[in-house]
Design an enzyme around this catalytic site. Sequence first.
Site, PDB file in Angstrom:
ATOM      1  N   LYS A   1      21.090   5.876  15.963  1.00  0.00           N
ATOM      2  CA  LYS A   1      22.392   6.092  15.300  1.00  0.00           C
ATOM      3  C   LYS A   1      23.517   6.037  16.331  1.00  0.00           C
ATOM      4  CE  LYS A   1      20.718   6.220  11.245  1.00  0.00           C
ATOM      5  NZ  LYS A   1      20.903   5.057  10.365  1.00  0.00           N
TER       6      LYS A   1
ATOM      7  N   SER B   1      24.944   9.428  11.283  1.00  0.00           N
ATOM      8  CA  SER B   1      24.402  10.758  10.976  1.00  0.00           C
ATOM      9  C   SER B   1      25.068  11.807  11.850  1.00  0.00           C
ATOM     10  CB  SER B   1      22.899  10.739  11.258  1.00  0.00           C
ATOM     11  OG  SER B   1      22.381  12.047  11.293  1.00  0.00           O
TER      12      SER B   1
ATOM     13  N   TYR C   1      15.099   8.166  16.830  1.00  0.00           N
ATOM     14  CA  TYR C   1      15.874   7.994  15.590  1.00  0.00           C
ATOM     15  C   TYR C   1      17.351   8.307  15.850  1.00  0.00           C
ATOM     16  CZ  TYR C   1      18.294   9.430  11.418  1.00  0.00           C
ATOM     17  OH  TYR C   1      19.267   9.590  10.464  1.00  0.00           O
TER      18      TYR C   1
HETATM   19  C1  UD1 Z   1      17.134  15.622  10.065  1.00  0.00           C
HETATM   20  C2  UD1 Z   1      17.804  15.025  11.257  1.00  0.00           C
HETATM   21  C3  UD1 Z   1      18.936  14.163  10.835  1.00  0.00           C
HETATM   22  C4  UD1 Z   1      18.456  13.083   9.942  1.00  0.00           C
HETATM   23  C5  UD1 Z   1      17.735  13.676   8.766  1.00  0.00           C
HETATM   24  C6  UD1 Z   1      17.109  12.505   8.053  1.00  0.00           C
HETATM   25  C7  UD1 Z   1      17.621  16.470  13.205  1.00  0.00           C
HETATM   26  C8  UD1 Z   1      18.277  17.531  14.009  1.00  0.00           C
HETATM   27  N1  UD1 Z   1      18.288  16.089  12.114  1.00  0.00           N
HETATM   28  O1  UD1 Z   1      18.072  16.520   9.467  1.00  0.00           O
HETATM   29  O2  UD1 Z   1      19.508  13.532  11.940  1.00  0.00           O
HETATM   30  O3  UD1 Z   1      19.526  12.307   9.509  1.00  0.00           O
HETATM   31  O4  UD1 Z   1      16.736  14.591   9.207  1.00  0.00           O
HETATM   32  O5  UD1 Z   1      15.960  12.793   7.422  1.00  0.00           O
HETATM   33  O6  UD1 Z   1      16.567  16.007  13.533  1.00  0.00           O
HETATM   34  N2  UD1 Z   1      13.346  23.001   6.923  1.00  0.00           N
HETATM   35  C9  UD1 Z   1      12.400  23.977   6.658  1.00  0.00           C
HETATM   36  N3  UD1 Z   1      11.215  23.607   6.101  1.00  0.00           N
HETATM   37  C10 UD1 Z   1      10.924  22.308   5.792  1.00  0.00           C
HETATM   38  C11 UD1 Z   1      11.897  21.308   6.038  1.00  0.00           C
HETATM   39  C12 UD1 Z   1      13.090  21.697   6.613  1.00  0.00           C
HETATM   40  O7  UD1 Z   1      12.635  25.148   6.938  1.00  0.00           O
HETATM   41  O8  UD1 Z   1       9.811  22.053   5.302  1.00  0.00           O
HETATM   42  C13 UD1 Z   1      14.643  23.377   7.497  1.00  0.00           C
HETATM   43  C14 UD1 Z   1      14.909  22.743   8.843  1.00  0.00           C
HETATM   44  O9  UD1 Z   1      14.445  23.545   9.872  1.00  0.00           O
HETATM   45  C15 UD1 Z   1      16.434  22.639   8.815  1.00  0.00           C
HETATM   46  C16 UD1 Z   1      16.791  22.465   7.329  1.00  0.00           C
HETATM   47  O10 UD1 Z   1      15.650  22.905   6.624  1.00  0.00           O
HETATM   48  O11 UD1 Z   1      16.985  23.843   9.249  1.00  0.00           O
HETATM   49  C17 UD1 Z   1      17.101  21.032   6.970  1.00  0.00           C
HETATM   50  O12 UD1 Z   1      16.046  20.197   7.437  1.00  0.00           O
HETATM   51  P1  UD1 Z   1      15.959  18.656   7.072  1.00  0.00           P
HETATM   52  O13 UD1 Z   1      16.108  18.476   5.615  1.00  0.00           O
HETATM   53  O14 UD1 Z   1      14.731  18.104   7.710  1.00  0.00           O
HETATM   54  O15 UD1 Z   1      17.245  18.018   7.727  1.00  0.00           O
HETATM   55  P2  UD1 Z   1      17.770  18.049   9.240  1.00  0.00           P
HETATM   56  O16 UD1 Z   1      16.727  18.487  10.188  1.00  0.00           O
HETATM   57  O17 UD1 Z   1      19.056  18.782   9.233  1.00  0.00           O
END
Ligand code: UD1
Length: 338
Positions: free
Chosen positions: A154, A125, A150
Site C-alpha cells: 500500500k 489503507s 501487504y
Molecule cells: C488489518 C490491517 C489493515 C488491512 C485490513 C485488511 C493491520 C494493522 N491492519 O486491519 O491494514 O487493511 O486488515 O484486512 O494489520 N480482532 C479480534 N479477533 C479476531 C479478529 C480481529 O480480536 O478474530 C481484533 C483485532 O485485534 C483488531 C480488530 O479486531 O483490534 C480489527 O481487526 P481486523 O478486522 O483484522 O482489522 P485490522 O487489523 O484493523
Amino acid sequence: MKVLVTGGLGFIGSHTVVELQNKGFEVVIIDDCSNSDESVLDGIEAITGKKPAFEKLDLKEKHKVEDFFQRYQDVTGVIHFAASKAVGESVEKPLLYYENNIGTLVYILKELCKKNKASFIFSSSCTVYGQADKMPITEDAPVKAAESPYGNTKQMGEEIIADTCKVIPNLNAIALRYFNPMGAHPSGEIGELPKGVPQNLVPFITQTGIGLREELSVFGDDYPTPDGTCIRDYIYVVDLAKAHVVALERLLNGKNESNYEVFNVGTGKGSSVLEAIKSFEKVSGRKLNYKVVGRRPGDVTTAYADTTKANKVLGWKAEYSLDEAMNYAWIWEQKIRD
Ligand code: UD1
C-alpha cells in the site's frame, strides 16, 4: 463515461459498482475470481437493474492488460481494488503480494499514461500510518515503516502513483486510505464473502453468531484503552463505496487541487473490539461466545480517522453508525447461510 473497476466482484468493489451504476456510470469489471464469485454480478443486477460488463482476467498477465485497453479505448477512469489483502499470508508469501499488488498496478498505470486524460482511484489503507502518534489521524501524519509486505504494497503503491503523477500531467489520481470497512448492502444482495476462516473482526463475529465458528478470540484486553481492547474506525461499506464515486467525480470534473491527492475514509469515531461485540449482541439479540486471548502480533492499539479533509474537500461524510452497519452484516450472514 465508462469506468473500469478492477476487483469489482469483491467486497468493496461490488458495492462501488452499485453506487457507480446508480449514478449513471457505465462499468466494466475485471476480476480473476481468486477471492470472489461470478454470482456477485447477479446481486449487482438485482440492485441496479443492470449487469455490468465483466472480463475474467488476471491482471498479472501484462499482455492481457494491454489487450483490454486496446479493446476498451473509451475507458479513461479506473478504480483499482484488485489486490491481495491478508496480512498474515503476505508475510508467508511476500513475492505473491508484490507481484499481485505492485506488478498489476504498474501495468494499469502504463496504459493510463498513454491517454490524453485519465483518472485513477487507488485502494490504500490506514495501515500506512502504523501506530500513529496522534488521534484522530490526519492525512499528513507520517507514514511509518510497514509491518508486513501487504502494508508495504500500500505504501509503495501510493509512492508509485505519486511519482508517476509528477511526470504525467494527464494522469489524475486519488488514493483513499480506508479504515475498517464492514457491513453489507441493505438489499441483502451483496456483502462480504470471506473464503476460509475470516481474519477480520466483523465477519468472524457474524460467523460465530450464526454458529459457524465456536467462539471469537478477542486478541488482547491489556491495551492502554478504556476497556483494554484495540480501537478501530469501522466504516460502513456503502459509505465507503460512495467515497469512491465522489473521488472519481472530483477528478472527472477537474476539481482536484493537484494531480495526486490522498484522503482518509473513515467515520472519525473509534470503537473497541468489545464495543463491536456489544453492537452485534444488540442488533442480533444473541449472546456472542467469545474469549480473551493474547495479542495478535502486528496489531496497533488505536486507529481512527480525522475526516475533516474528506468532509470539506470531497464533500463526503459517513452516514451510517456501527450498529446500522453491524445490522446489515448480520442480515447478510443469515441470508448466505440459509
Ligand atoms: C488489518 C490491517 C489493515 C488491512 C485490513 C485488511 C493491520 C494493522 N491492519 O486491519 O491494514 O487493511 O486488515 O484486512 O494489520 N480482532 C479480534 N479477533 C479476531 C479478529 C480481529 O480480536 O478474530 C481484533 C483485532 O485485534 C483488531 C480488530 O479486531 O483490534 C480489527 O481487526 P481486523 O478486522 O483484522 O482489522 P485490522 O487489523 O484493523
